[in-house]
Design an enzyme around this catalytic site. Structure first.
Site, PDB file in Angstrom:
ATOM      1  N   GLU A  60      -3.821   7.523   9.014  1.00 17.10           N
ATOM      2  CA  GLU A  60      -2.379   7.423   9.245  1.00 17.10           C
ATOM      3  C   GLU A  60      -2.029   7.956  10.631  1.00 17.10           C
ATOM      4  O   GLU A  60      -1.251   7.346  11.372  1.00 17.10           O
ATOM      5  CB  GLU A  60      -1.634   8.214   8.170  1.00 17.10           C
ATOM      6  CG  GLU A  60      -1.695   7.616   6.776  1.00 17.10           C
ATOM      7  CD  GLU A  60      -0.621   6.568   6.534  1.00 17.10           C
ATOM      8  OE1 GLU A  60       0.476   6.692   7.098  1.00 17.10           O
ATOM      9  OE2 GLU A  60      -0.889   5.626   5.766  1.00 17.10           O
ATOM     10  N   HIS A 107      -7.539   2.598   3.870  1.00 16.86           N
ATOM     11  CA  HIS A 107      -7.340   3.363   5.102  1.00 16.86           C
ATOM     12  C   HIS A 107      -8.639   3.505   5.904  1.00 16.86           C
ATOM     13  O   HIS A 107      -8.611   3.592   7.140  1.00 16.86           O
ATOM     14  CB  HIS A 107      -6.823   4.774   4.791  1.00 16.86           C
ATOM     15  CG  HIS A 107      -5.355   4.842   4.501  1.00 16.86           C
ATOM     16  ND1 HIS A 107      -4.833   4.514   3.273  1.00 16.86           N
ATOM     17  CD2 HIS A 107      -4.306   5.210   5.279  1.00 16.86           C
ATOM     18  CE1 HIS A 107      -3.519   4.682   3.302  1.00 16.86           C
ATOM     19  NE2 HIS A 107      -3.176   5.102   4.510  1.00 16.86           N
ATOM     20  N   CYS A 164     -11.322   2.821   0.111  1.00 18.35           N
ATOM     21  CA  CYS A 164      -9.925   3.091   0.415  1.00 18.35           C
ATOM     22  C   CYS A 164      -9.580   2.233   1.611  1.00 18.35           C
ATOM     23  O   CYS A 164     -10.325   2.221   2.599  1.00 18.35           O
ATOM     24  CB  CYS A 164      -9.693   4.572   0.724  1.00 18.35           C
ATOM     25  SG  CYS A 164      -8.018   4.939   1.328  1.00 18.35           S
ATOM     26  N   CYS A 189      -4.561  -1.591  -1.898  1.00 21.05           N
ATOM     27  CA  CYS A 189      -4.795  -0.169  -2.148  1.00 21.05           C
ATOM     28  C   CYS A 189      -5.763  -0.059  -3.317  1.00 21.05           C
ATOM     29  O   CYS A 189      -5.463  -0.552  -4.418  1.00 21.05           O
ATOM     30  CB  CYS A 189      -3.475   0.529  -2.475  1.00 21.05           C
ATOM     31  SG  CYS A 189      -3.624   2.254  -3.011  1.00 21.05           S
ATOM     32  N   ASP A 210       0.861  -1.181   0.000  1.00 25.61           N
ATOM     33  CA  ASP A 210       0.000   0.000   0.000  1.00 25.61           C
ATOM     34  C   ASP A 210       0.899   1.232   0.000  1.00 25.61           C
ATOM     35  O   ASP A 210       2.110   1.137   0.208  1.00 25.61           O
ATOM     36  CB  ASP A 210      -0.921   0.004   1.225  1.00 25.61           C
ATOM     37  CG  ASP A 210      -1.925   1.164   1.226  1.00 25.61           C
ATOM     38  OD1 ASP A 210      -2.310   1.612   0.130  1.00 25.61           O
ATOM     39  OD2 ASP A 210      -2.304   1.616   2.312  1.00 25.61           O
ATOM     40  N   SER A 211       0.286   2.389  -0.206  1.00 24.12           N
ATOM     41  CA  SER A 211       1.041   3.631  -0.127  1.00 24.12           C
ATOM     42  C   SER A 211       1.401   3.969   1.311  1.00 24.12           C
ATOM     43  O   SER A 211       2.375   4.684   1.567  1.00 24.12           O
ATOM     44  CB  SER A 211       0.236   4.787  -0.735  1.00 24.12           C
ATOM     45  OG  SER A 211      -0.957   4.993  -0.005  1.00 24.12           O
TER      46      SER A 211
END
Length: 274
Positions: free
Chosen positions: A151, A189, A187, A73, A9-10
């Site tokens: 994050e 996240h 997403c 992702c 993932d990023s």
């Protein structure tokens, strides 16, 4: 059994995919790769992602020799999954917006797709909507704020409830948003903020994501296509003790040190840099 899974993932969003994989396959060693040097993907152009992701995954595969790659992702998958599969000679599992389960769960026939700006504008979302939600009104909203909040949460910073509410309002305040009953978290996240999203909602909503489906797909591929498992029953593998795993980042950063407790909670006790 020594070759790992590579989960990519990023940032830390892919941990929401790693968790159900770990739950289903606790004995598998994992390399969790976060491209923090390229973070965030959701604000980048399609050309940037299509160029960066296959090249980076090629380097990661060369270094860690995984048996299977999971692109955890949505943005990278909707843009770069095909070129990655063309470039790598091993199974690659992508992550796509959970529009099908959202449509199946919806009673009002109005569903939301909450992802990054780069994901929600993709033709792939159009195709999924046409195939699996043709009888639904599909409302989309792209948020980079939620990515940053997720994050920060894993670095120990509590998300601002007002900020969560504003981003959710970006979906619910659109035409027919008052009828919306189900949201596809497009997403990886965003499942990390599931409790905060539910608390910020002005009414009960159903939030769905693709994590469990990805875990089942990974288990299937390992049991049926991975030569290293050809003589090992899947149930033996699932009952194995937790395997040694690591996280790898594309650049050193103070944020990486702040993530160590969260990474440990996901079974990632070693940290490398590419």
């Amino acid at each position: 059994m020594t070759a790992p899974l590579l989960v990519f993932d990023s940032g830390v969003g892919g941990l929401s995919v790693l968790a159900p994989i770990r739950a289903l396959l606790p004995g598998v060693p994992v390399v969790y790769a976060a491209d923090n040097a390229g973070f965030p993907y959701g604000t980048k152009t399609e050309a940037e992602i299509a160029s960066r992701v296959p090249a980076l995954l090629g380097r990661l595969v060369e270094r860690y020799r995984p048996r299977l790659v999971v692109i955890a992702c949505n943005t990278a998958s909707t843009i770069a999954l095909a070129p990655v599969r063309a470039a790598l000679d091993l199974p690659v599992v992508g992550t796509v917006p959970a529009i099908k389960p959202a449509a199946e769960a919806s009673r009002s026939r109005v569903i939301g797709v909450l992802g990054t700006a780069a994901t929600v504008r993709q033709p792939y979302v159009d195709r999924l909507s046409a195939e699996f939600a043709a009888d639904c009104r599909v409302i989309r909203y792209g948020s980079s704020v939620l990515v940053d909040l997720a994050e920060a949460k894993l670095r120990g910073i509590a998300p601002d409830p007002a900020a969560i509410a504003r981003e959710l309002a970006g979906l619910l305040d659109q035409p027919d948003g008052d009828k919306l009953d189900t949201v596809a978290l497009a997403c990886t996240h965003f499942p990390l903020l599931a409790e905060e999203l539910a608390a910020a909602s002005p009414r009960p909503l159903t939030f769905v994501d693709g994590g469990r489906g990805i875990a089942r797909r990974v288990a299937y591929l390992l049991s049926n296509t991975a030569p290293v498992l050809s003589s090992t029953p899947a149930q033996d593998h699932r009952a194995a003790p937790p395997a040694s795993s690591r996280a790898v980042f594309t650049r050193p950063s103070p944020d990486v040190d702040a993530l160590r407790p969260a990474l440990h909670s996901y079974g990632l006790d070693e940290i490398d840099f590419l």
